[in-house]
Design a protein around this motif. Structure first.
Motif, PDB file in Angstrom:
ATOM      1  N   ASN A  64       0.804  -1.239   0.000  1.00 20.25           N
ATOM      2  CA  ASN A  64       0.000   0.000   0.000  1.00 20.25           C
ATOM      3  C   ASN A  64       0.830   1.278   0.000  1.00 20.25           C
ATOM      4  O   ASN A  64       0.425   2.280   0.578  1.00 20.25           O
ATOM      5  N   CYS A  65       1.966   1.221  -0.639  1.00 17.21           N
ATOM      6  CA  CYS A  65       2.803   2.397  -0.832  1.00 17.21           C
ATOM      7  C   CYS A  65       2.530   2.900  -2.250  1.00 17.21           C
ATOM      8  O   CYS A  65       2.788   2.189  -3.222  1.00 17.21           O
ATOM      9  N   LYS A  66       1.987   4.100  -2.359  1.00 22.05           N
ATOM     10  CA  LYS A  66       1.683   4.661  -3.682  1.00 22.05           C
ATOM     11  C   LYS A  66       3.024   4.951  -4.378  1.00 22.05           C
ATOM     12  O   LYS A  66       3.752   5.853  -3.981  1.00 22.05           O
ATOM     13  N   THR A  67       3.320   4.152  -5.397  1.00 19.13           N
ATOM     14  CA  THR A  67       4.649   4.119  -6.009  1.00 19.13           C
ATOM     15  C   THR A  67       4.600   4.543  -7.471  1.00 19.13           C
ATOM     16  O   THR A  67       3.705   4.157  -8.209  1.00 19.13           O
ATOM     17  N   LEU A  68       5.607   5.324  -7.863  1.00 19.00           N
ATOM     18  CA  LEU A  68       5.798   5.685  -9.262  1.00 19.00           C
ATOM     19  C   LEU A  68       7.166   5.194  -9.694  1.00 19.00           C
ATOM     20  O   LEU A  68       8.174   5.494  -9.047  1.00 19.00           O
ATOM     21  N   LEU A  69       7.198   4.431 -10.767  1.00 22.21           N
ATOM     22  CA  LEU A  69       8.446   3.971 -11.379  1.00 22.21           C
ATOM     23  C   LEU A  69       8.702   4.850 -12.595  1.00 22.21           C
ATOM     24  O   LEU A  69       7.851   4.953 -13.478  1.00 22.21           O
ATOM     25  N   LYS A 143       6.575  14.172  -6.158  1.00 17.27           N
ATOM     26  CA  LYS A 143       6.730  13.792  -4.747  1.00 17.27           C
ATOM     27  C   LYS A 143       5.480  14.116  -3.939  1.00 17.27           C
ATOM     28  O   LYS A 143       5.237  13.494  -2.904  1.00 17.27           O
ATOM     29  N   LYS A 144       4.691  15.061  -4.393  1.00 21.51           N
ATOM     30  CA  LYS A 144       3.454  15.427  -3.697  1.00 21.51           C
ATOM     31  C   LYS A 144       2.348  14.397  -3.943  1.00 21.51           C
ATOM     32  O   LYS A 144       1.440  14.265  -3.145  1.00 21.51           O
ATOM     33  N   ASP A 145       2.445  13.670  -5.063  1.00 21.15           N
ATOM     34  CA  ASP A 145       1.408  12.691  -5.437  1.00 21.15           C
ATOM     35  C   ASP A 145       1.735  11.258  -5.035  1.00 21.15           C
ATOM     36  O   ASP A 145       0.849  10.408  -5.015  1.00 21.15           O
ATOM     37  N   TYR A 146       3.002  10.966  -4.755  1.00 16.81           N
ATOM     38  CA  TYR A 146       3.426   9.591  -4.514  1.00 16.81           C
ATOM     39  C   TYR A 146       4.181   9.466  -3.198  1.00 16.81           C
ATOM     40  O   TYR A 146       4.885  10.386  -2.786  1.00 16.81           O
ATOM     41  N   ASP A 147       4.045   8.290  -2.585  1.00 18.34           N
ATOM     42  CA  ASP A 147       4.805   7.987  -1.372  1.00 18.34           C
ATOM     43  C   ASP A 147       6.265   7.696  -1.709  1.00 18.34           C
ATOM     44  O   ASP A 147       7.166   8.004  -0.931  1.00 18.34           O
TER      45      ASP A 147
END
Length: 172
Positions: A64-69, A143-147
């Motif tokens: 449940n970590c909102k992640t962006l690759l 960084k504001k949108d993702y953990d």
């Protein structure tokens, strides 16, 4: 999605367990710091940095970590192949556009909590794009949108792209 995503295709395998161990070790490293970006690179091509980046991103998303690759290898990015996505619109294209339009460039994956920003078209000036003020501003917005943001970077041997990105990552 390809079979390279062992976190999903072989979740009980030794490689998936090694990825989860890496994730846990990184979490312990972050305990006292506000780490939002991790940079993954290698010394030479073919050592598995894209494989590790993709599986690490999947692993974080599963807790449940909102992640962006982000595929920062603007020369030979591979995340589009790993996730079976077209690479006609990605980071290189976005940096030439208005970065406020970043949501148009981000792909949702089939996994909850995991999005991906592909590399996009191969530009004539990858190092300059990656080192640009626009790229720095883009990462601040993201960084504001993702953990957590995982930067899949090119190898360090022979090109300066990854060295440029070390200034933007919290951990390398």
């Amino acid at each position: 999605m390809s079979n390279e995503l062992v976190i999903n295709s072989k979740p009980k395998g030794a490689v998936a367990e090694a990825i989860r161990t890496l994730r846990t070790n990184l979490q312990f490293t972050f305990v006292d710091d506000d780490i939002k970006t991790i940079m993954v690179t290698s010394s030479i091509p073919g050592e598995g940095k894209s494989f590790v980046s993709a599986n690490l991103a999947c692993s974080f998303s599963l807790i449940n970590c909102k992640t962006l690759l982000i595929d920062c290898d603007l020369r030979k990015g591979r995340q589009n192949k790993i996730f079976s996505l077209p690479n006609n619109k990605g980071l290189s294209n976005l940096l030439l556009d208005d970065i406020d339009n970043y949501k148009e460039y981000i792909n949702e994956t089939k996994l909850p909590n995991l999005d991906i920003l592909l590399s996009g078209i191969v530009p004539p000036n990858p190092s300059e794009l990656l080192g640009s003020e626009k790229n720095k501003e883009l990462l601040e917005k993201l960084k504001k949108d993702y953990d957590l943001i995982i930067l899949d970077c090119p190898p360090v041997n022979g090109i300066t792209d990854s060295l440029i990105l070390t200034k933007l990552a919290d951990e390398a």
